[in-house]
Design an enzyme around this catalytic site. Structure first.
Site, PDB file in Angstrom:
ATOM      1  N   SER A  97     -53.858 -99.960 -13.226  1.00  0.00           N
ATOM      2  CA  SER A  97     -54.566-100.464 -14.419  1.00  0.00           C
ATOM      3  C   SER A  97     -53.814-101.688 -14.918  1.00  0.00           C
ATOM      4  O   SER A  97     -52.617-101.832 -14.637  1.00  0.00           O
ATOM      5  CB  SER A  97     -54.553 -99.385 -15.502  1.00  0.00           C
ATOM      6  OG  SER A  97     -54.946 -99.916 -16.757  1.00  0.00           O
TER       7      SER A  97
ATOM      8  N   TYR B 257     -50.490 -93.632 -21.816  1.00  0.00           N
ATOM      9  CA  TYR B 257     -51.294 -94.099 -20.668  1.00  0.00           C
ATOM     10  C   TYR B 257     -50.594 -95.274 -19.976  1.00  0.00           C
ATOM     11  O   TYR B 257     -50.473 -95.297 -18.744  1.00  0.00           O
ATOM     12  CB  TYR B 257     -52.693 -94.497 -21.137  1.00  0.00           C
ATOM     13  CG  TYR B 257     -53.591 -94.940 -19.998  1.00  0.00           C
ATOM     14  CD1 TYR B 257     -54.008 -94.039 -19.020  1.00  0.00           C
ATOM     15  CD2 TYR B 257     -54.021 -96.270 -19.895  1.00  0.00           C
ATOM     16  CE1 TYR B 257     -54.824 -94.442 -17.966  1.00  0.00           C
ATOM     17  CE2 TYR B 257     -54.840 -96.683 -18.854  1.00  0.00           C
ATOM     18  CZ  TYR B 257     -55.238 -95.758 -17.888  1.00  0.00           C
ATOM     19  OH  TYR B 257     -56.038 -96.161 -16.838  1.00  0.00           O
TER      20      TYR B 257
HETATM   21  P1  NAP Z   1     -63.843 -91.386 -14.894  1.00  0.00           P
HETATM   22  O1  NAP Z   1     -65.266 -91.778 -14.722  1.00  0.00           O
HETATM   23  O2  NAP Z   1     -63.483 -90.520 -16.065  1.00  0.00           O
HETATM   24  O3  NAP Z   1     -63.336 -90.690 -13.539  1.00  0.00           O
HETATM   25  C1  NAP Z   1     -62.089 -90.059 -13.452  1.00  0.00           C
HETATM   26  C2  NAP Z   1     -62.074 -89.176 -12.220  1.00  0.00           C
HETATM   27  O4  NAP Z   1     -60.783 -88.566 -12.128  1.00  0.00           O
HETATM   28  C3  NAP Z   1     -63.101 -88.067 -12.289  1.00  0.00           C
HETATM   29  O5  NAP Z   1     -63.726 -87.941 -11.043  1.00  0.00           O
HETATM   30  C4  NAP Z   1     -62.269 -86.823 -12.592  1.00  0.00           C
HETATM   31  O6  NAP Z   1     -62.848 -85.677 -11.972  1.00  0.00           O
HETATM   32  C5  NAP Z   1     -60.967 -87.192 -11.893  1.00  0.00           C
HETATM   33  N1  NAP Z   1     -59.854 -86.384 -12.364  1.00  0.00           N
HETATM   34  C6  NAP Z   1     -59.318 -86.325 -13.600  1.00  0.00           C
HETATM   35  N2  NAP Z   1     -58.344 -85.400 -13.640  1.00  0.00           N
HETATM   36  C7  NAP Z   1     -58.273 -84.860 -12.383  1.00  0.00           C
HETATM   37  C8  NAP Z   1     -57.493 -83.852 -11.796  1.00  0.00           C
HETATM   38  N3  NAP Z   1     -56.570 -83.165 -12.494  1.00  0.00           N
HETATM   39  N4  NAP Z   1     -57.677 -83.556 -10.492  1.00  0.00           N
HETATM   40  C9  NAP Z   1     -58.615 -84.216  -9.755  1.00  0.00           C
HETATM   41  N5  NAP Z   1     -59.402 -85.176 -10.275  1.00  0.00           N
HETATM   42  C10 NAP Z   1     -59.231 -85.491 -11.577  1.00  0.00           C
HETATM   43  O7  NAP Z   1     -62.914 -92.668 -15.038  1.00  0.00           O
HETATM   44  P2  NAP Z   1     -62.671 -93.932 -14.052  1.00  0.00           P
HETATM   45  O8  NAP Z   1     -62.682 -95.127 -14.921  1.00  0.00           O
HETATM   46  O9  NAP Z   1     -63.547 -93.899 -12.879  1.00  0.00           O
HETATM   47  O10 NAP Z   1     -61.152 -93.645 -13.656  1.00  0.00           O
HETATM   48  C11 NAP Z   1     -60.690 -93.665 -12.320  1.00  0.00           C
HETATM   49  C12 NAP Z   1     -59.306 -94.283 -12.273  1.00  0.00           C
HETATM   50  O11 NAP Z   1     -59.391 -95.632 -12.719  1.00  0.00           O
HETATM   51  C13 NAP Z   1     -58.261 -93.606 -13.165  1.00  0.00           C
HETATM   52  O12 NAP Z   1     -57.034 -93.540 -12.458  1.00  0.00           O
HETATM   53  C14 NAP Z   1     -58.132 -94.580 -14.328  1.00  0.00           C
HETATM   54  O13 NAP Z   1     -56.870 -94.487 -14.946  1.00  0.00           O
HETATM   55  C15 NAP Z   1     -58.348 -95.896 -13.632  1.00  0.00           C
HETATM   56  N6  NAP Z   1     -58.736 -97.022 -14.473  1.00  0.00           N
HETATM   57  C16 NAP Z   1     -59.848 -96.952 -15.258  1.00  0.00           C
HETATM   58  C17 NAP Z   1     -60.172 -98.050 -16.061  1.00  0.00           C
HETATM   59  C18 NAP Z   1     -61.370 -98.042 -16.975  1.00  0.00           C
HETATM   60  O14 NAP Z   1     -61.451 -98.890 -17.871  1.00  0.00           O
HETATM   61  N7  NAP Z   1     -62.339 -97.153 -16.782  1.00  0.00           N
HETATM   62  C19 NAP Z   1     -59.369 -99.187 -16.041  1.00  0.00           C
HETATM   63  C20 NAP Z   1     -58.255 -99.231 -15.209  1.00  0.00           C
HETATM   64  C21 NAP Z   1     -57.957 -98.131 -14.431  1.00  0.00           C
HETATM   65  P3  NAP Z   1     -62.890 -84.206 -12.569  1.00  0.00           P
HETATM   66  O15 NAP Z   1     -62.843 -84.311 -14.058  1.00  0.00           O
HETATM   67  O16 NAP Z   1     -64.190 -83.658 -12.033  1.00  0.00           O
HETATM   68  O17 NAP Z   1     -61.700 -83.529 -11.970  1.00  0.00           O
END
Ligand code: NAP
Length: 259
Positions: free
Chosen positions: A147, A160
């Site tokens: 991130s 975070y």
């Molecule tokens: P999201 O839509 O909330 O997806 C997060 C995913 O992580 C879900 O599939 C969730 O699945 C999974 N997850 C959470 N806890 C878990 C666990 N204990 N075991 C296995 N899976 C788990 O959010 P996203 O934006 O796609 O996030 C994906 C990645 O991108 C994360 O690492 C986040 O930090 C990073 N990121 C996001 C942003 C942003 O602005 N959205 C920016 C930079 C980086 P379940 O709940 O079904 O387990």
């Protein structure tokens, strides 16, 4: 058919990455806690191309089960995507449970999955691959979803940001420790991406979760999955170390030009 693993495949960036890897020809082991969502994704794609597994990266037994599912197969790509944020509490009052969950998922989860799957990734290094550009040397690839919070901090984002700074340290350390082996390490660091990320951060408050994305044309999950696709489809001798990507209207984590 070559194998990929994507963690956190039930939503957002993970689910889109599964789609893009299937397009590239991979069979994808897709894991998340909400198995039914991953199964629905699998049903939406070509039969047999997505193996949906229940995965909780905070649970060592669940990660061992993931490794057992991969079994003796060579693993060519691992996308460490599972992650979350909890709350926007300042260090003076953020609940310790929030910090623990972020570290257990974003840091220990990534470490645990990487450690468990390294033998399978190494197995892929011994499998010569013929690519359209004529590469034949076997190789494997770890893609960590970091991130821009791995580069900067912001008020209320201490836990975070600390976890994503740790992801960055892990990516850089892996690049040193695996130096000399044909294993590529890529980190993709995004700014604001509209997924379920903020809904999770604000504990299901959908209205509150919309606010960070209001009036800024945020990135969408497919924008990040495109970069996963780009990184893994480079010729074998090319390693994309890191990518930083933000919406045009975002200059820093907390500096956005809203319409
Ligand atoms: P999201 O839509 O909330 O997806 C997060 C995913 O992580 C879900 O599939 C969730 O699945 C999974 N997850 C959470 N806890 C878990 C666990 N204990 N075991 C296995 N899976 C788990 O959010 P996203 O934006 O796609 O996030 C994906 C990645 O991108 C994360 O690492 C986040 O930090 C990073 N990121 C996001 C942003 C942003 O602005 N959205 C920016 C930079 C980086 P379940 O709940 O079904 O387990």
């Amino acid at each position: 058919m070559e194998l990929a693993v994507v963690t956190g495949a039930s939503s957002g960036i993970g689910a889109e990455s599964v789609r893009r890897l299937v397009e590239l020809g991979y069979t994808v082991v897709a894991g998340a806690r909400r198995l039914e969502r991953v199964q629905a994704l699998a049903a939406d794609l070509a039969p047999g191309r997505v193996e949906a597994v229940a995965l909780d990266v905070t649970d060592p037994a669940s990660v061992s089960a993931l490794a057992a599912h991969v079994g003796g197969r060579p693993l060519h790509v691992l996308v460490n995507n599972a992650g979350l944020s909890r709350g926007l509490g300042k260090i003076e009052d953020a609940p310790e449970a929030h910090w623990r969950e972020m570290f257990e998922t974003n840091v220990f989860g990534l470490y645990r999955v990487t450690q468990a799957l390294l033998p399978a990734l190494r197995r892929a290094c011994g499998v010569p691959r013929a690519t359209p550009r004529g590469d034949v040397e076997g190789h494997a690839h770890i893609v960590n979803i970091g991130s821009i919070a791995g580069f900067e901090t912001y008020v209320g984002g201490g836990g975070y940001a600390a976890s994503k700074h740790a992801v960055r340290a892990i990516s850089q350390t892996l690049r040193l420790e695996l130096h000399g082996e044909p294993i590529r390490i890529t980190e993709i660091n995004a700014g604001l991406v509209e997924t379920e990320f903020s809904v999770v951060r604000f504990d299901g408050d959908v209205e509150k979760a919309k606010k960070p994305y209001a009036g800024i044309d945020p990135l969408v999950a497919a924008d990040i999955a495109d970069l996963v696709h780009f990184a893994v489809s480079r010729p074998a001798h090319v390693n994309i170390d890191e990518i930083v990507v933000k919406p045009v209207r975002q200059a820093r984590v907390a500096l956005v030009a809203r319409r």
